[in-house]
Design a protein around this motif. Structure first.
Motif, PDB file in Angstrom:
ATOM      1  N   THR A 289      -7.720  -0.991  -2.266  1.00  6.63           N
ATOM      2  CA  THR A 289      -6.484  -1.720  -1.563  1.00  6.63           C
ATOM      3  C   THR A 289      -8.652  -1.358   0.329  1.00  6.63           C
ATOM      4  OG1 THR A 289      -4.715  -1.705   0.110  1.00  6.63           O
ATOM      5  CG2 THR A 289      -5.187   0.419  -0.435  1.00  6.63           C
ATOM      6  N   ASP A 290      -7.916  -1.727   0.571  1.00  6.27           N
ATOM      7  CA  ASP A 290      -8.728  -1.920   1.794  1.00  6.27           C
ATOM      8  C   ASP A 290      -8.903   0.180   2.371  1.00  6.27           C
ATOM      9  OD1 ASP A 290     -10.179  -2.235   4.442  1.00  6.27           O
ATOM     10  OD2 ASP A 290      -9.330  -1.632   5.383  1.00  6.27           O
TER      11      ASP A 290
ATOM     12  N   LYS B  58       1.955   1.771  -3.465  1.00  6.37           N
ATOM     13  CA  LYS B  58       1.469   2.905  -4.156  1.00  6.37           C
ATOM     14  C   LYS B  58       0.989   3.729  -3.999  1.00  6.37           C
ATOM     15  CE  LYS B  58      -1.047  -1.875  -5.255  1.00  6.37           C
ATOM     16  NZ  LYS B  58      -3.061  -2.975  -4.632  1.00  6.37           N
TER      17      LYS B  58
ATOM     18  N   ILE C 163       0.354  -1.240  -0.035  1.00  5.74           N
ATOM     19  CA  ILE C 163       0.046   0.320  -0.062  1.00  5.74           C
ATOM     20  C   ILE C 163       1.107   1.074   0.197  1.00  5.74           C
ATOM     21  CG2 ILE C 163      -1.677   1.569   1.267  1.00  5.74           C
ATOM     22  CD1 ILE C 163      -2.752  -1.219   2.760  1.00  5.74           C
TER      23      ILE C 163
END
Length: 220
Positions: free
Chosen positions: A191-192, A159, A156
């Motif tokens: 993503t979350d 990203k 993450i």
């Protein structure tokens, strides 16, 4: 119908005068519709859906929903943004593609064959519209390349930093404004949201980025 000022900002109608634009709407049998926030504008799965949509006012998102119901934002659409089956990149047969309003929207629809068929009057502005559409398709290919670059990162953190660098380069400065909300950013990087917010907090604490709402600064 676009105002003259809105027309001048529309990438699809670049170089086309307001009088030519008004004649084209009749020639192309264009239809305008208005939508409320969160309302679906366009469902790519519908048969005989062969219209090109142009966002005249407002903002919308092109969203992919996979077989498990996971939604991913593929593209953000603002005034002048264009969408349609022939302008979208194909995915899995089990995926669905939708264009959904983020805000109230006015959308102009033109049947795709009306754009591509040879104009009986050999109108220059008709040819110019096709050229503009081809340029927009090239821009979409560039956006897809940027998205792949972000999604190819393993973590993450990677990203987020990849996306922030892209935005910084576009602005030509270390400070930039996100084109959408943090919730949409989580969808964009697939993503979350909670996990992304935790990573953003770490990036702020270590001084890699600072932010005020949607305004971010990437620290070297």
């Amino acid at each position: 119908m676009l105002t003259q000022q809105e027309l001048e900002r529309s990438p699809l109608f670049q170089g086309i005068s307001y009088d030519e634009y008004r004649r084209m709407l009749t020639c192309f049998q264009a239809v305008q519709r208005s939508y409320r926030p969160e309302e679906m504008i366009y469902d790519f799965s519908k048969p005989n859906q062969n219209a090109v949509g142009i966002i005249e006012r407002g903002a919308a998102s092109l969203i992919r929903i996979d077989a498990d119901g996971v939604a991913t934002v593929l593209e953000e659409l603002h005034a002048g943004g264009v969408f349609g089956k022939d302008l979208a990149f194909a995915g899995s047969r089990e995926d669905s593609l939708e264009v959904v309003c983020r805000t109230a929207c006015d959308v102009l629809f033109i049947d795709y064959p009306h754009i591509l068929k040879r104009c009986e009057n050999a109108c220059y502005h008709h040819s110019l519209l096709v050229q503009n559409m081809l340029r927009l398709m090239a821009d979409k290919a560039q956006s897809l390349s940027e998205r792949v670059d972000v999604l190819s990162r393993r973590s993450i953190r990677e990203k987020l930093l990849c996306y922030f660098r892209q935005q910084s380069e576009k602005e030509g400065a270390d400070t930039f404004t996100l084109p959408f909300s943090l919730s949409t950013l989580a969808d964009y990087i697939a993503t979350d949201r909670s996990a992304m917010m935790r990573e953003l907090k770490r990036l702020r604490e270590e001084g890699t980025v600072s932010s005020d709402g949607r305004r971010f600064t990437l620290r070297s």
